[in-house]
Design an enzyme around this catalytic site. Structure first.
Site, PDB file in Angstrom:
ATOM      1  N   ASP A  21     -30.610  27.103 -15.394  1.00 20.31           N
ATOM      2  CA  ASP A  21     -30.398  26.056 -14.384  1.00 20.31           C
ATOM      3  C   ASP A  21     -28.798  25.558 -14.901  1.00 20.31           C
ATOM      4  O   ASP A  21     -28.298  25.735 -15.801  1.00 20.31           O
ATOM      5  CB  ASP A  21     -31.393  24.875 -14.769  1.00 20.31           C
ATOM      6  CG  ASP A  21     -31.181  23.760 -13.726  1.00 20.31           C
ATOM      7  OD1 ASP A  21     -30.555  24.303 -12.753  1.00 20.31           O
ATOM      8  OD2 ASP A  21     -31.826  22.612 -13.888  1.00 20.31           O
ATOM      9  N   HIS A  38     -23.472  30.813  -9.314  1.00 24.44           N
ATOM     10  CA  HIS A  38     -24.585  31.779  -9.320  1.00 24.44           C
ATOM     11  C   HIS A  38     -23.708  33.213  -9.837  1.00 24.44           C
ATOM     12  O   HIS A  38     -24.188  33.784 -10.827  1.00 24.44           O
ATOM     13  CB  HIS A  38     -24.932  32.322  -8.062  1.00 24.44           C
ATOM     14  CG  HIS A  38     -25.821  30.975  -7.567  1.00 24.44           C
ATOM     15  ND1 HIS A  38     -26.692  30.036  -8.343  1.00 24.44           N
ATOM     16  CD2 HIS A  38     -25.974  30.386  -6.263  1.00 24.44           C
ATOM     17  CE1 HIS A  38     -27.258  29.050  -7.655  1.00 24.44           C
ATOM     18  NE2 HIS A  38     -26.836  29.070  -6.502  1.00 24.44           N
ATOM     19  N   LEU A 132     -37.024  46.466 -24.325  1.00 21.19           N
ATOM     20  CA  LEU A 132     -37.572  45.039 -23.766  1.00 21.19           C
ATOM     21  C   LEU A 132     -37.729  45.261 -22.393  1.00 21.19           C
ATOM     22  O   LEU A 132     -37.220  45.951 -21.545  1.00 21.19           O
ATOM     23  CB  LEU A 132     -36.014  44.218 -23.821  1.00 21.19           C
ATOM     24  CG  LEU A 132     -35.968  43.119 -23.116  1.00 21.19           C
ATOM     25  CD1 LEU A 132     -37.002  41.882 -24.078  1.00 21.19           C
ATOM     26  CD2 LEU A 132     -34.617  42.524 -23.278  1.00 21.19           C
TER      27      LEU A 132
HETATM   28  C1  FPP Z   1     -30.443  27.380 -10.789  1.00 21.90           C
HETATM   29  O1  FPP Z   1     -29.127  26.661 -11.005  1.00 21.90           O
HETATM   30  C2  FPP Z   1     -30.047  28.704 -10.624  1.00 21.90           C
HETATM   31  C3  FPP Z   1     -30.754  29.464  -9.585  1.00 21.90           C
HETATM   32  C4  FPP Z   1     -31.446  28.667  -8.507  1.00 21.90           C
HETATM   33  C5  FPP Z   1     -30.195  31.064  -9.406  1.00 21.90           C
HETATM   34  C6  FPP Z   1     -30.174  31.958 -10.477  1.00 21.90           C
HETATM   35  C7  FPP Z   1     -29.600  33.114 -10.338  1.00 21.90           C
HETATM   36  C8  FPP Z   1     -28.705  33.700 -11.120  1.00 21.90           C
HETATM   37  C9  FPP Z   1     -28.141  33.351 -12.382  1.00 21.90           C
HETATM   38  C10 FPP Z   1     -28.102  34.939 -10.460  1.00 21.90           C
HETATM   39  C11 FPP Z   1     -28.502  36.493 -11.145  1.00 21.90           C
HETATM   40  C12 FPP Z   1     -29.850  36.381 -11.648  1.00 21.90           C
HETATM   41  C13 FPP Z   1     -30.453  37.611 -11.844  1.00 21.90           C
HETATM   42  C14 FPP Z   1     -31.735  37.635 -12.288  1.00 21.90           C
HETATM   43  C15 FPP Z   1     -29.906  38.944 -11.645  1.00 21.90           C
HETATM   44  P1  FPP Z   1     -28.900  25.572  -9.588  1.00 21.90           P
HETATM   45  O2  FPP Z   1     -28.214  26.432  -8.425  1.00 21.90           O
HETATM   46  O3  FPP Z   1     -30.070  24.684  -9.498  1.00 21.90           O
HETATM   47  O4  FPP Z   1     -27.739  24.779 -10.349  1.00 21.90           O
HETATM   48  P2  FPP Z   1     -27.586  22.976 -10.392  1.00 21.90           P
HETATM   49  O5  FPP Z   1     -28.979  22.412 -10.582  1.00 21.90           O
HETATM   50  O6  FPP Z   1     -26.552  22.613 -11.018  1.00 21.90           O
HETATM   51  O7  FPP Z   1     -27.394  22.680  -8.871  1.00 21.90           O
END
Ligand code: FPP
Length: 251
Positions: A21, A38, A132
């Site tokens: 997050d 992201h 893993l």
């Molecule tokens: C939450 O942060 C994150 C996500 C919804 C996306 C996670 C995706 C990645 C890290 C990209 C790659 C992943 C893989 C497994 C290849 P948020 O957008 O809710 O952040 P905020 O709470 O600060 O708005």
């Protein structure tokens, strides 16, 4: 000194789950758009996989996209799907060389066909690996998973394959997306939020929860080791008393 020096290798959790997050806030702090966050989150995914493999974690579950995330703005959803496909394409060789296996959990039916095709190819390419196992929770939510399991159990009762009396914790486990995978002993969430957000609600019943202020794109190997050290400092009682545990440990 690195935290890794304090890790007791004999007490490393078999399964670690992570709610990644803070990508959006990380990007906002830099005056850029959420997609940039992201994209930088991918480096933190690499760091976590590397750290987990290094200390012998067997399963690492990453919450990449929840069923609730479909309600984000279309440009963000599309960018996340594109990013996932690119990561899957670009990282396969590296993961193969590092003996990493891959499994996807989530509602496939709601995913774009292209995403399913690419992840299936990657899962297949890594299927001979023995190290893993990385589980990517994609279009996943516990409510979706539990309702699915209940439906399948109900159908099997109707077909006479099982009796209502057969329904036990173990049987229920076997109907979940994580069937045959041990429950996580440790759940890490970044960005200072202290919620489970519909993530592995059944499986985390006895997990240790670890929350860090770090935003996901800044999460590095040392942060992962710190979480493991913190986990190892806890007394896991499973409903028993400390005295009972001491007695068992003396035996
Ligand atoms: C939450 O942060 C994150 C996500 C919804 C996306 C996670 C995706 C990645 C890290 C990209 C790659 C992943 C893989 C497994 C290849 P948020 O957008 O809710 O952040 P905020 O709470 O600060 O708005």
């Amino acid at each position: 000194m690195s935290c890794i020096d304090n890790i007791n290798i004999k007490r490393v959790p078999r399964h670690v789950a992570i709610i990644m997050d803070g990508n959006g806030r990380w990007a906002k702090q830099r005056g850029t758009n959420r997609i940039f966050g992201h994209e930088h989150g991918v480096e933190a995914v690499r760091n976590s996989i590397k750290a987990a493999a290094h200390i012998g974690v067997e399963y690492l579950t990453l919450y990449a996209f929840s069923t609730e995330n479909w309600s984000r703005p279309k440009y963000e959803v599309d960018a996340l799907m594109r990013l996932l496909v690119n990561v899957v394409k670009n990282e396969t060789d590296e993961l193969k060389a590092n003996n990493v296996q891959l499994k996807i959990i989530g509602d496939r039916q709601s995913l774009p066909k292209k995403v399913c095709r690419e992840v299936d190819k990657m899962v297949e390419k890594l299927s001979a690996n023995t190290g893993l196992t990385v589980l990517i929770a994609l279009s996943y939510s516990s409510h979706w998973e539990i309702i699915n399991a209940v439906k399948s159990i109900a159908y099997d009762v109707k077909k006479g394959k099982i009796e209502p009396e057969d329904i036990s914790r173990e049987l229920f486990d076997s109907y979940l997306a994580t069937a045959e995978i041990p429950n996580p002993e440790l759940m890490i969430r970044t960005s200072g939020e202290t919620r489970l957000s519909n993530f592995l609600l059944w499986q985390l019943a006895y997990a240790e929860l670890y929350f860090t202020q770090k935003l996901w794109p800044d999460f590095c190997e040392e942060d992962f080791y710190q979480a493991i050290c913190n986990y190892q400092s806890r007394e896991r009682r499973f409903g028993k008393t400390s005295e009972q545990l001491e007695k068992t440990n003396l035996k």
